[in-house]
Design a protein around this motif. Sequence first.
Motif, PDB file in Angstrom:
ATOM      1  N   MET A 200      -3.302   5.993 -10.170  1.00 61.45           N
ATOM      2  CA  MET A 200      -4.444   5.184  -9.872  1.00 61.45           C
ATOM      3  C   MET A 200      -4.940   4.426 -11.092  1.00 61.45           C
ATOM      4  O   MET A 200      -5.314   3.260 -10.997  1.00 61.45           O
ATOM      5  CB  MET A 200      -5.541   6.093  -9.297  1.00 61.45           C
ATOM      6  CG  MET A 200      -6.790   5.382  -8.935  1.00 61.45           C
ATOM      7  SD  MET A 200      -6.469   4.307  -7.543  1.00 61.45           S
ATOM      8  CE  MET A 200      -8.053   3.698  -7.219  1.00 61.45           C
TER       9      MET A 200
ATOM     10  N   VAL B  75      -2.972   1.294 -11.868  1.00 56.06           N
ATOM     11  CA  VAL B  75      -3.329   0.157 -11.017  1.00 56.06           C
ATOM     12  C   VAL B  75      -4.586  -0.538 -11.564  1.00 56.06           C
ATOM     13  O   VAL B  75      -4.650  -1.766 -11.665  1.00 56.06           O
ATOM     14  CB  VAL B  75      -3.545   0.618  -9.561  1.00 56.06           C
ATOM     15  CG1 VAL B  75      -4.059  -0.512  -8.697  1.00 56.06           C
ATOM     16  CG2 VAL B  75      -2.265   1.206  -8.981  1.00 56.06           C
TER      17      VAL B  75
ATOM     18  N   HIS C  94      -3.710  -2.483 -14.765  1.00 53.84           N
ATOM     19  CA  HIS C  94      -3.036  -3.754 -14.461  1.00 53.84           C
ATOM     20  C   HIS C  94      -4.034  -4.785 -13.930  1.00 53.84           C
ATOM     21  O   HIS C  94      -3.975  -5.967 -14.295  1.00 53.84           O
ATOM     22  CB  HIS C  94      -1.897  -3.535 -13.447  1.00 53.84           C
ATOM     23  CG  HIS C  94      -0.687  -2.899 -14.042  1.00 53.84           C
ATOM     24  ND1 HIS C  94       0.108  -3.532 -14.970  1.00 53.84           N
ATOM     25  CD2 HIS C  94      -0.113  -1.670 -13.836  1.00 53.84           C
ATOM     26  CE1 HIS C  94       1.086  -2.729 -15.321  1.00 53.84           C
ATOM     27  NE2 HIS C  94       0.978  -1.588 -14.649  1.00 53.84           N
ATOM     28  N   LEU C  95      -4.979  -4.346 -13.094  1.00 54.84           N
ATOM     29  CA  LEU C  95      -5.983  -5.255 -12.544  1.00 54.84           C
ATOM     30  C   LEU C  95      -6.868  -5.825 -13.654  1.00 54.84           C
ATOM     31  O   LEU C  95      -7.128  -7.024 -13.701  1.00 54.84           O
ATOM     32  CB  LEU C  95      -6.824  -4.527 -11.489  1.00 54.84           C
ATOM     33  CG  LEU C  95      -7.941  -5.348 -10.843  1.00 54.84           C
ATOM     34  CD1 LEU C  95      -7.359  -6.494 -10.014  1.00 54.84           C
ATOM     35  CD2 LEU C  95      -8.820  -4.461  -9.984  1.00 54.84           C
TER      36      LEU C  95
END
Length: 181
Positions: free
Chosen positions: A1, A4, A7-8
Amino acid sequence: MSVVIAHLVWRSRVPACAVIHIGFLAFAPSINLTDLDNDISAWISKDDPVYQTYERFRNEFGGGRTLIIALHSDRLFTSESLESIPSVTEDIERVEHVQRVQSLATANIVRALPPADDDEGGGIEVRPLLDNLNPPRAADVVRQRALDDQLLRGDLVSEDGTVTAIVVTFDEDRIDEVRGV
C-alpha cells in the motif's frame, strides 16, 4: 500500500508544487509582514494560570524589554570617560518610555563594616561608585573598586575593565499602549 502512495506522490509532485505556489501568490497581498505580534498573550491564553503568574511577576519586578549598550575603550577608566557616563545615563533616562537605566553612574558599592565593639554586629556601607571624581587618581580608585566588586565585574564592567554596559529597561505597558497591542 505504501508503494502505491509513494508512486502517487512522486507522479503528482509537479502539479502539487504548482498548486502550492499559486496559492502562495494568491494570498501574498494579504500578508502583513510589518504587524507581527509576538506578545506572550499570542501564545498563552490570558485566562491561563501561567499567564497570571507571569503578569504578577512582571508587575512586581518590571518587564523584559531591555536594551544593553556596550561601551568599549582602553581608556574607559579615565576621568574624561567616567565623567561622560553620568551624562549619557541621564540623557537616556529622559527618553520617552525608558523606565530605568543602569550604568556605572547608577552603580553602588556595598561594603560590610566591622563591628564597633564585641556587642554589636557591624553594618553595611552603601555609596555610589562614581561618588567623587575630583581627587587625583580618582579614576584608578573607581576602576579598582569596580573590578573588585563581584556584583559589578562581569555584569556592568568586563573582567579586564575595557567594556562597560548601560542597561536600559523600557516601560512595557506604555510601549504596548502606544503600539496599540
